[in-house]
Design a protein around this motif. Sequence first.
Motif, short mmCIF file in Angstrom:
data_model
loop_
_atom_site.label_atom_id
_atom_site.label_comp_id
_atom_site.label_asym_id
_atom_site.label_seq_id
_atom_site.Cartn_x
_atom_site.Cartn_y
_atom_site.Cartn_z
N SER A 156 28.49 37.47 30.68
CA SER A 156 29.10 35.83 30.47
C SER A 156 28.75 34.26 31.33
O SER A 156 27.60 34.56 32.58
CB SER A 156 30.62 35.62 30.66
N ASP A 157 27.72 33.48 30.72
CA ASP A 157 26.76 32.44 31.60
C ASP A 157 27.72 31.31 31.68
O ASP A 157 27.03 30.00 32.42
CB ASP A 157 25.57 32.26 31.30
N VAL A 158 28.73 31.45 31.18
CA VAL A 158 29.69 29.47 30.98
C VAL A 158 30.69 29.68 31.85
O VAL A 158 30.94 30.45 32.10
CB VAL A 158 30.42 30.53 29.66
N PRO A 159 30.43 28.43 32.21
CA PRO A 159 30.50 28.00 33.70
C PRO A 159 32.72 28.15 33.05
O PRO A 159 32.70 27.80 32.56
CB PRO A 159 30.24 26.64 34.24
N THR A 160 32.76 28.80 34.29
CA THR A 160 34.62 28.83 34.67
C THR A 160 35.48 27.59 34.97
O THR A 160 34.66 27.70 36.34
CB THR A 160 34.98 30.21 34.19
N ILE A 207 37.53 45.36 32.68
CA ILE A 207 36.24 44.60 33.56
C ILE A 207 35.53 44.37 32.22
O ILE A 207 35.11 42.68 32.89
CB ILE A 207 36.20 45.13 34.39
N LEU A 208 34.60 45.11 31.37
CA LEU A 208 33.94 44.54 30.50
C LEU A 208 34.39 43.71 29.66
O LEU A 208 33.68 42.10 29.75
CB LEU A 208 33.64 45.26 29.35
N LEU A 209 35.86 43.48 29.62
CA LEU A 209 36.09 42.10 28.23
C LEU A 209 36.32 40.64 29.19
O LEU A 209 35.88 39.80 28.72
CB LEU A 209 36.80 42.86 27.57
N SER A 210 36.52 40.92 30.47
CA SER A 210 36.93 40.05 31.47
C SER A 210 35.57 39.26 31.43
O SER A 210 35.24 38.02 32.10
CB SER A 210 37.30 40.29 32.39
N LYS A 211 34.30 40.05 32.13
CA LYS A 211 33.20 39.44 33.06
C LYS A 211 32.70 39.43 31.45
O LYS A 211 31.53 38.21 32.00
CB LYS A 211 32.56 40.23 33.72
N CYS A 212 32.88 39.26 30.54
CA CYS A 212 31.95 39.02 29.27
C CYS A 212 32.45 38.43 28.83
O CYS A 212 31.50 37.54 27.61
CB CYS A 212 31.47 40.32 28.74
N SER A 213 33.59 37.84 28.34
CA SER A 213 34.51 37.37 27.84
C SER A 213 33.26 35.30 27.72
O SER A 213 33.91 35.61 28.85
CB SER A 213 35.59 37.04 27.87
N ARG A 214 32.81 35.25 26.72
CA ARG A 214 32.29 33.81 26.98
C ARG A 214 33.69 32.27 27.77
O ARG A 214 33.53 31.34 27.06
CB ARG A 214 31.91 33.15 25.99
N ARG A 235 36.31 29.52 28.73
CA ARG A 235 36.08 28.34 29.99
C ARG A 235 37.21 28.73 31.30
O ARG A 235 36.79 27.54 32.36
CB ARG A 235 35.87 26.90 29.07
N PHE A 236 38.38 29.34 31.21
CA PHE A 236 39.18 29.39 32.11
C PHE A 236 39.41 31.17 31.87
O PHE A 236 40.42 31.00 30.87
CB PHE A 236 40.36 28.29 31.58
N LYS A 237 39.49 31.65 32.77
CA LYS A 237 39.86 33.57 32.74
C LYS A 237 41.22 33.58 33.96
O LYS A 237 41.55 33.05 34.90
CB LYS A 237 38.85 34.27 33.40
N ILE A 238 42.19 33.94 33.04
CA ILE A 238 42.83 34.46 34.17
C ILE A 238 43.09 36.24 33.77
O ILE A 238 43.53 36.66 33.24
CB ILE A 238 44.29 33.29 33.44
N GLY A 239 43.98 36.72 34.96
CA GLY A 239 43.97 37.88 34.95
C GLY A 239 45.37 38.40 36.09
O GLY A 239 46.00 37.87 36.58
N GLN A 283 41.90 40.56 40.50
CA GLN A 283 41.52 40.14 41.28
C GLN A 283 39.85 41.67 40.55
O GLN A 283 40.34 42.31 41.22
CB GLN A 283 40.79 39.67 41.80
N LEU A 284 38.79 41.03 39.59
CA LEU A 284 38.01 41.84 39.94
C LEU A 284 36.49 41.74 40.78
O LEU A 284 37.14 40.30 41.02
CB LEU A 284 37.15 42.11 38.19
N ASP A 285 35.73 42.65 40.74
CA ASP A 285 34.67 42.55 41.78
C ASP A 285 33.89 40.76 41.11
O ASP A 285 33.85 40.85 40.51
CB ASP A 285 33.87 43.19 41.52
N GLY A 286 33.95 40.19 42.36
CA GLY A 286 32.84 39.04 41.58
C GLY A 286 33.15 38.09 41.53
O GLY A 286 33.46 37.16 40.70
N GLU A 287 35.29 38.14 41.65
CA GLU A 287 35.83 36.92 41.54
C GLU A 287 36.18 36.34 39.69
O GLU A 287 35.71 34.80 39.55
CB GLU A 287 35.71 36.07 42.47
N THR A 288 36.30 37.63 38.83
CA THR A 288 36.28 37.40 37.78
C THR A 288 36.86 36.29 37.00
O THR A 288 36.57 35.01 36.47
CB THR A 288 36.73 38.52 37.41
N TYR A 289 37.91 36.35 37.98
CA TYR A 289 39.14 35.76 36.77
C TYR A 289 39.13 33.54 38.17
O TYR A 289 39.44 33.89 38.91
CB TYR A 289 40.67 36.39 37.09
N ASP A 290 39.71 32.56 37.38
CA ASP A 290 39.91 31.36 38.20
C ASP A 290 41.55 31.42 38.85
O ASP A 290 41.89 30.90 39.41
CB ASP A 290 39.69 30.53 36.82
#
Length: 182
Positions: free
Chosen positions: A19-23, A126-133, A135-139, A142-149
């Motif tokens: 995803s390229d959406v800023p979170t 991992i795929l769904l979390s990183k690629c979801s568009r 604006r705010f992600k909760i998990g 934590q995945l590599d690259g700090e996927t979740y806010d």
Amino acid sequence: MIAGILKFFRRRKLARHASDVPTGLLPLKQIRTAAVLMDVDNPEYDVLKEKILNWFKVNGIKGEIWYIDFRKLDKSTLLLTSIQTTIIRKELNWLGAPPMEKIRPLLEETTDLFISLTDKNYFTNILLSKCSRARFKIGRLQLDGETYDMVIKTDTDSLNGNSALKVFEAITDYLTKIILNE
């Protein structure tokens, strides 16, 4: 060697669909759409599903629940969930990814909130979390690259165990407390 090849192709798939959406953090009053990912294998599945749907309704959120069902199913076992929003083991390719046609609505629609209630490190999660568009992600981890806010760790005493229901209650509690200066 096989693990290295698998890792290489998984990284390429993630990079291609990331995803390229800023979170960032969003207050509850700004959340109008949401997607929740949960594991059907959860012992509290029915209660958790009802709690999520009720939370959507009470807060006026247009939400959708996506399911991961990796149980070994025989031919006589019926799915508990809708086939359109359930990812089953049989559908996964050799990378561990579901068909893109199936998850396209989740990955192409921009939502305000994405919550992953699964505590397993499946490539599908991992795929769904990183690629979801979203604006705010909760998990839950934590995945590599700090996927979740926001990450709700389940090894703390404050949650009284590691149940997904307790985690969801903690998430909804935190969401009511987020106030941003406007």
